[in-house]
Design a protein around this motif. Structure first.
Motif, mmCIF file in Angstrom:
data_model
loop_
_atom_site.group_PDB
_atom_site.id
_atom_site.type_symbol
_atom_site.label_atom_id
_atom_site.label_comp_id
_atom_site.label_asym_id
_atom_site.label_seq_id
_atom_site.Cartn_x
_atom_site.Cartn_y
_atom_site.Cartn_z
ATOM 1 N N LEU A 1 -10.725 4.445 -3.839
ATOM 2 C CA LEU A 1 -10.442 3.115 -3.308
ATOM 3 C C LEU A 1 -9.260 3.150 -2.347
ATOM 4 C CD1 LEU A 1 -10.915 0.892 -6.461
ATOM 5 C CD2 LEU A 1 -12.388 0.990 -4.466
ATOM 6 N N ILE B 1 -26.504 3.441 0.645
ATOM 7 C CA ILE B 1 -26.206 4.273 -0.516
ATOM 8 C C ILE B 1 -26.859 3.635 -1.733
ATOM 9 C CG2 ILE B 1 -24.418 5.248 -1.930
ATOM 10 C CD1 ILE B 1 -22.528 4.906 0.352
ATOM 11 N N HIS C 1 -7.385 2.703 3.121
ATOM 12 C CA HIS C 1 -6.671 3.209 4.297
ATOM 13 C C HIS C 1 -7.582 3.271 5.513
ATOM 14 C CE1 HIS C 1 -3.416 4.566 1.558
ATOM 15 N NE2 HIS C 1 -2.692 4.315 2.637
ATOM 16 N N GLN D 1 -22.192 -11.807 3.653
ATOM 17 C CA GLN D 1 -22.689 -11.497 2.313
ATOM 18 C C GLN D 1 -21.806 -12.154 1.277
ATOM 19 O OE1 GLN D 1 -22.979 -7.136 3.310
ATOM 20 N NE2 GLN D 1 -24.464 -7.263 1.698
ATOM 21 N N PHE E 1 -20.336 -12.091 -2.585
ATOM 22 C CA PHE E 1 -20.089 -11.233 -3.736
ATOM 23 C C PHE E 1 -19.547 -12.059 -4.885
ATOM 24 C CE2 PHE E 1 -20.819 -7.004 -2.200
ATOM 25 C CZ PHE E 1 -20.830 -7.179 -0.836
ATOM 26 N N TYR F 1 -27.996 4.674 12.851
ATOM 27 C CA TYR F 1 -29.244 3.932 13.062
ATOM 28 C C TYR F 1 -29.790 4.038 14.474
ATOM 29 C CZ TYR F 1 -27.817 2.075 8.642
ATOM 30 O OH TYR F 1 -27.406 1.964 7.348
ATOM 31 N N ARG G 1 -23.881 -2.246 -4.037
ATOM 32 C CA ARG G 1 -23.956 -3.155 -2.891
ATOM 33 C C ARG G 1 -22.601 -3.155 -2.225
ATOM 34 N NH1 ARG G 1 -24.720 -9.048 -2.106
ATOM 35 N NH2 ARG G 1 -23.658 -9.567 -4.031
ATOM 36 N N HIS G 2 -22.591 -3.335 -0.917
ATOM 37 C CA HIS G 2 -21.294 -3.415 -0.253
ATOM 38 C C HIS G 2 -21.494 -4.036 1.111
ATOM 39 C CE1 HIS G 2 -22.154 -0.164 2.655
ATOM 40 N NE2 HIS G 2 -22.837 0.369 1.661
ATOM 41 N N ASN G 3 -20.408 -4.491 1.711
ATOM 42 C CA ASN G 3 -20.530 -4.988 3.086
ATOM 43 C C ASN G 3 -19.612 -4.220 4.018
ATOM 44 O OD1 ASN G 3 -18.130 -6.066 2.249
ATOM 45 N ND2 ASN G 3 -18.490 -8.105 3.072
ATOM 46 N N ILE H 1 -22.378 2.969 -6.293
ATOM 47 C CA ILE H 1 -22.172 1.759 -5.479
ATOM 48 C C ILE H 1 -23.500 1.049 -5.333
ATOM 49 C CG2 ILE H 1 -21.359 0.877 -3.275
ATOM 50 C CD1 ILE H 1 -19.738 3.312 -2.890
ATOM 51 N N LEU I 1 -11.523 7.207 -9.227
ATOM 52 C CA LEU I 1 -11.892 5.941 -8.593
ATOM 53 C C LEU I 1 -10.740 5.351 -7.791
ATOM 54 C CD1 LEU I 1 -13.933 3.648 -8.217
ATOM 55 C CD2 LEU I 1 -13.034 2.607 -10.278
ATOM 56 N N MET I 2 -9.539 5.399 -8.370
ATOM 57 C CA MET I 2 -8.397 4.803 -7.673
ATOM 58 C C MET I 2 -8.118 5.534 -6.370
ATOM 59 S SD MET I 2 -7.937 2.412 -9.579
ATOM 60 C CE MET I 2 -6.736 1.726 -8.472
ATOM 61 N N ARG J 1 -24.528 -5.073 8.687
ATOM 62 C CA ARG J 1 -23.880 -6.018 7.792
ATOM 63 C C ARG J 1 -23.072 -7.049 8.565
ATOM 64 N NH1 ARG J 1 -25.317 -4.039 3.456
ATOM 65 N NH2 ARG J 1 -25.518 -1.825 3.127
ATOM 66 N N GLN K 1 -21.871 6.526 16.404
ATOM 67 C CA GLN K 1 -21.020 6.501 15.223
ATOM 68 C C GLN K 1 -21.659 5.750 14.078
ATOM 69 O OE1 GLN K 1 -17.384 5.049 17.078
ATOM 70 N NE2 GLN K 1 -16.561 7.099 16.952
ATOM 71 N N THR K 2 -22.889 5.280 14.247
ATOM 72 C CA THR K 2 -23.662 4.799 13.110
ATOM 73 C C THR K 2 -24.939 5.632 13.102
ATOM 74 O OG1 THR K 2 -25.053 3.195 14.258
ATOM 75 C CG2 THR K 2 -22.878 2.467 13.583
ATOM 76 N N PRO L 1 -21.431 0.394 8.755
ATOM 77 C CA PRO L 1 -21.971 1.743 8.620
ATOM 78 C C PRO L 1 -21.195 2.826 9.364
ATOM 79 C CG PRO L 1 -23.356 0.447 10.065
ATOM 80 C CD PRO L 1 -22.357 -0.489 9.493
ATOM 81 N N PHE L 2 -20.266 2.433 10.258
ATOM 82 C CA PHE L 2 -19.551 3.495 10.941
ATOM 83 C C PHE L 2 -18.339 3.981 10.159
ATOM 84 C CE2 PHE L 2 -16.839 0.085 12.085
ATOM 85 C CZ PHE L 2 -17.660 -0.933 12.539
ATOM 86 N N LEU M 1 -15.704 2.425 16.322
ATOM 87 C CA LEU M 1 -14.643 2.743 15.381
ATOM 88 C C LEU M 1 -13.267 2.533 15.995
ATOM 89 C CD1 LEU M 1 -15.485 6.004 13.405
ATOM 90 C CD2 LEU M 1 -14.569 3.894 12.489
ATOM 91 N N LEU N 1 -18.568 5.944 4.478
ATOM 92 C CA LEU N 1 -18.494 5.618 3.056
ATOM 93 C C LEU N 1 -19.111 6.698 2.172
ATOM 94 C CD1 LEU N 1 -17.742 3.503 0.934
ATOM 95 C CD2 LEU N 1 -19.921 2.427 1.303
ATOM 96 N N GLU N 2 -20.291 7.166 2.595
ATOM 97 C CA GLU N 2 -20.988 8.163 1.781
ATOM 98 C C GLU N 2 -20.158 9.416 1.635
ATOM 99 O OE1 GLU N 2 -25.442 7.948 2.581
ATOM 100 O OE2 GLU N 2 -25.040 10.100 2.471
ATOM 101 N N LYS N 3 -19.573 9.856 2.738
ATOM 102 C CA LYS N 3 -18.765 11.082 2.704
ATOM 103 C C LYS N 3 -17.572 10.911 1.772
ATOM 104 C CE LYS N 3 -17.439 12.646 6.809
ATOM 105 N NZ LYS N 3 -17.057 13.483 7.958
ATOM 106 N N ARG O 1 0.853 -1.202 0.000
ATOM 107 C CA ARG O 1 0.000 0.000 0.000
ATOM 108 C C ARG O 1 0.877 1.236 0.000
ATOM 109 N NH1 ARG O 1 -3.274 -2.045 3.916
ATOM 110 N NH2 ARG O 1 -2.352 -0.760 5.546
#
Lengths: 293, 344, 299
Positions: C187, B344, C192, B209, B211, B159, C162-164, C160, C183-184, B205, B156-157, C167-168, C223, C171-173, A175
């Protein structure tokens, strides 16, 4: 009646178990042989594979389908490999795998990969262990790691590399290698761009992969601006660029400027200039300043 | 102990089944060991309740302590009553660094500011979630402890899980949550069920799942089912595909236990021929409800066994992908009229 | 009959007992037998399977050529450069091509595996090119941890599907910043964040496993970016020392701020503990605390 059958079942069990063991050993041997064979062929005839793929010899009826399927499969795999290489930003040229230990619950393999990331070459040797723990979870870990990096930027990354070897952090290494190489490439491109644009004013004393770019107006010798762009990696893989400006002025100019405390405030104003304008614009501004004078 | 406290205690004891009562009382830690031992758990419940009441009076316990017992019981058995899920939206800067103490203080303060008589009790669960018990009163009456609202929030979530909330108090609760968690708003995510852990696992989650990734052969071969190589399945490939699609849509291993999925139809009735219903302009209102003890397992089985067509219709796969189990389907497309689900 | 009368003398209940024991014993033996039989069946199936596999491998070995043979073919081809291709020559060339192809296939597979092992994104195309599935691997100090997946729809704007990812993780931000444009970069940032989170969580796991007797994790959050650890002074009335680790940079597994507190107000300012404070800033928590324990600074 039950008692009479049990001994026969037991012996059958034993017979089958013995045969299974034998078959497994034979299979392992055949697989090993095949793998070794293929590796030998590839390492010896590496360059010829391209020719082999494009040549269309006449096939006997039976093998034609196999060859066609194999070619299609191989094409798909090569496409996949190209995609992975592009996405990961890492080119792998060779890899070797040796299985040191294999049982139903544990497998130990020795891997050796070599390749490059932009212009840094690497050879990484690592020992991979997978253990099947209870509840069918598999724990995968690196149990030994050796890294060799080649390239003139190696010095900046050497401390990081030895830290990574100690903690066996293989993924962290790659990385950080990618991020580090990208920054170095950016530096390289920027320096090359300015060298091309202002060939008389800009000098690269350490070459285009170096850290220093010197800006000097040939009409004003003795007055040089050295733009030092240092890129280091911390122990936990964070890339830290550090840009400094070293000024060398001839004595009279230095005395004159000193009256206005220019030399002392220089570094600070330089840093704020960097923050506001960014690297490229700052360099343009410096060059403009040198030209004007 | 005043009458209302006794009433609440009686209700709580009534709700807790006998076999769990001893455990709950010892967790409560408000009875001495001697007192606990003096209770006979083989007695009929009403008798036990009376004895317990007298012991509580001896220990001079108040409403505060009694409600603690209820919280402990609800935390251990979260599948009582049905839970609805909301999601906080538009996080502000401080939302990420939210810490428990601040949230608790802010929430209590905001709620008490919005409504004069309210009793709020919080408790931190070991998995990091905060449980809040709210008894609502109003300007003239004391808080009603017989109909409390429970709120579970994972910091921090975004929900929030809510149970026992009336329409009257909904805006107050939402307001307090938004202000204390540092978000801009809150919305309903159309997900509900009895099993709190299932709802939580679905949204966090925490189930496996699947993929469509080709994992390079795992070094350790998991012991495959012994299938006789001399027997070949005719539609093996199809069966495998169906299984893969089912797993991708619903997950693998132990799936969260959802109980229902409701589809509210507001589409025009479509039929062949010239029947009366088809000619109507207004939508044909209907509700399709799937119910099961483990809905996701049943749906997964439908797909993998071929009963439902594969690829899985987005109407069904949206349950896991969007994390909701109430959909409104209009002619423009599913869920177009209502806010989409939480992800999302 | 004799037995029965004898048993009856002892009493009916006794007799029933004896019968019950006999029945249980018989059923146990029957079950054992059934188990063994099914085990034998399984073993037989296994044997058939392995035999089939061995035959397959043997057949494959026959069609491929060893290095020696290939060298011979190439040598021969070079020699017979101008000759017409005979029937023999045809089949040899075909065979050598097959060998090349098979060998190259193994090599490419090995390279793909290597990409996976060094933490590559394992990009897979889905929906006939309209979608892409990406795996992000996490690891800490040599241990491979969870793999997170993202399914992206790339037909028009990148979305996006679907993803696993838990939620903490914001991702959206992160997606708002550069999912569409770079994209790179997206990712990389996401990787990180996930690795930072996995690293912090692993440190706590290791502390709980290895340093169970010395360090207690008083507080942590989902977190793992605010951790409070309690350890004790090694002296007799072991004063408690609280170390608060704050990680304001979510993509790192080293803290940005370390606070040492103790009942003994003077303790945090001692040179020893000042050193420990900077150690905790530069080394992962479990390593730092282990070192402190070895030095005898904590119990």
């Amino acid at each position: 009646m039950a008692e009479n059958q049990t001994p026969t079942l037991q012996t059958m069990e034993r017979v089958y178990e013995a045969e299974i063991k034998l078959l497994q050993e034979e299979i392992a041997m055949l697989q090993n042989q095949q793998e070794n064979n293929e590796r030998e062929v590839i390492s010896h005839f590496g360059e010829h594979t391209q020719r082999a793929l494009t040549s269309q010899p006449d096939f006997q009826r039976g093998t034609k389908d196999t060859a066609m399927n194999l070619k299609m499969e191989l094409e798909k795999l090569e496409e996949d490999l190209a995609r992975q290489t592009k996405m990961n930003g890492i080119v792998l040229n060779e890899c070797e795998v040796n299985t040191l230990e294999k049982s139903k619950t544990k497998i130990v393999q020795q891997h050796r990969v070599s390749g490059n990331c932009i212009f840094l070459d690497f050879q990484v040797e690592f020992q991979l262990t997978e253990i099947l723990e209870e509840e069918a979870t598999i724990v995968r870990s690196i149990t030994d790691l050796n890294i060799v990096v080649d390239g003139c930027e190696f010095i900046d990354i050497s401390a990081f590399v030895s830290g990574v070897e100690e903690t066996k952090s293989l993924l962290l290494f790659f990385r950080a290698l990618r991020a580090f190489s990208e920054r170095c490439e950016h530096r390289n491109r920027t320096f090359a761009h300015f060298k091309e644009k202002y060939p008389e004013l800009v000098r690269l004393p350490e070459g285009c992969r170096g850290e220093v770019m010197v800006i000097q107006n040939p009409k004003i010798p003795g007055c040089t601006l050295s733009f030092v762009w240092n890129i280091t990696v911390t122990k936990d893989g964070v890339i830290i660029p550090k840009i400094d400006l070293l000024t060398k002025l001839p004595e009279q100019a230095a005395l004159a400027l000193d009256q206005r405390m220019v030399a002392e405030n220089g570094p600070q104003s330089f840093q704020s200039l960097l923050r506001i304008l960014g690297v490229e614009a700052t360099i343009e501004a410096l060059i403009a300043a040198v030209c004007v004078e | 102990m005043d009458d209302s406290t006794k009433q609440v205690l009686r209700q709580i004891i009534r709700r807790i089944p006998l076999n769990k009562l001893q455990n709950m009382l010892s967790k409560w830690e408000h009875l001495s060991k001697k007192q606990l031992r003096s209770l006979e758990f083989t007695q009929p419940k009403w008798l036990l309740c009376d004895n317990l009441l007298s012991i509580c009076e001896e220990n001079d316990l108040s409403m505060k302590h009694v409600t603690e017992l209820e919280i402990i019981y609800r935390i251990d058995h979260p599948a009582q009553g049905s839970w609805n899920v909301c999601q906080l939206i538009d996080p502000e800067e401080e939302a990420v660094t939210a810490d428990l103490l601040h949230f608790k203080q802010l929430f209590k303060a905001h709620l008490r500011g919005l409504i004069s008589h309210v009793s709020v009790k919080t408790k931190k669960h070991e998995d990091g979630a905060i449980w809040i018990r709210i008894a609502w009163g109003d300007n003239f009456t004391q808080p009603n402890h017989l109909k409390p609202t429970y709120v579970v929030h994972h910091l921090q979530t975004p929900y929030v899980f809510v149970s026992g909330l009336t329409m009257k108090h909904k805006p107050l609760l939402h307001q307090a949550l938004v202000l204390s968690a540092h978000y801009g708003g809150i919305k309903d995510v159309h997900l509900s069920g009895r099993c709190l852990t299932a709802l939580r696992d679905l949204l966090m989650r925490q189930y496996k799942q699947v993929f469509p990734v080709k994992h390079p052969r795992l070094l350790l071969e998991r012991s495959p089912l012994p299938s006789n190589p001399n027997i070949q399945m005719e539609h093996a490939k199809h069966a495998e595909n169906r299984l893969q699609m089912a797993a991708e849509a619903f997950g693998e291993g132990i799936l969260p236990k959802l109980e229902t999925a409701v589809y509210k139809l507001e589409t025009r009735f479509r039929e062949n021929g010239n029947g009366m219903l088809g000619r109507r302009e207004e939508p044909f209102r209907g509700v399709v409800k799937f119910a099961s003890s483990n809905l996701l397992e049943s749906l997964k089985y439908c797909v993998s066994s071929g009963m439902a067509s594969a690829p899985v219709t987005p109407l069904l796969s949206s349950i896991t992908q969007k994390g909701r189990n109430y959909f409104v389907i209009t002619d423009k497309g599913p869920g177009a009229s209502h806010t989409p689900g939480p992800n999302i | 009959m004799e037995d029965a009368r004898e048993c009856l003398r002892d009493g009916v209940l006794n007799h029933l007992n004896v019968l019950e024991i006999e029945a249980l014993e018989l059923s146990r033996q029957q079950q054992l037998c059934l188990q063994q039989q099914s085990r034998v069946d399984d073993l037989r199936i296994m044997v058939d399977k392995l035999r089939a596999q061995k035959d397959q491998l043997k057949a494959r070995a026959k069609t491929t050529m060893s290095l020696q043979q290939l060298k011979a073919v190439v040598h021969q081809r070079n020699e017979e450069f101008n000759d017409d291709i005979s029937e023999e020559g045809c089949s040899m060339t075909a065979k050598s091509q097959l060998s090349f192809l098979m060998a190259r296939k193994t090599q490419v597979k090995d390279l793909l595996q290597a990409h996976h092992l060094i933490g590559g994104y394992d990009v897979t195309e889905t929906c006939r090119g309209k979608g892409v599935c990406i795996s992000i691997a996490t690891a800490f100090e040599g241990f491979y941890l969870e793999t997170y997946n993202l399914e992206l729809d790339v037909s028009r704007a990148i979305q996006i599907c679907r993803h696993n990812i838990p939620p903490f993780i914001p991702l959206e931000k992160l997606a708002q910043v550069n999912l569409q444009t770079d994209l790179m970069g997206f990712l990389s940032t996401l990787s990180h964040h996930l690795n930072g989170f996995a690293g912090r969580r692993q440190q706590i796991r290791l502390i709980q496993e290895v340093l169970r007797d010395s360090v207690e994790v008083m507080e942590s959050n989902v977190l793992f970016n605010t951790i409070v650890l309690m350890c004790a002074d090694p002296e007799e009335n072991g004063r408690a020392v609280l170390c608060t680790l704050e990680y304001s940079d979510l993509s790192r597994y080293l803290p940005t701020k370390v606070t040492i507190e103790s009942e003994d107000k003077a303790l945090p300012s001692t040179p020893q503990w000042k050193e420990s404070q900077s150690l905790l800033l530069q080394t992962p928590a479990h390593t730092a605390l282990k070192a402190l324990k070895m030095k005898g600074q904590i119990a």
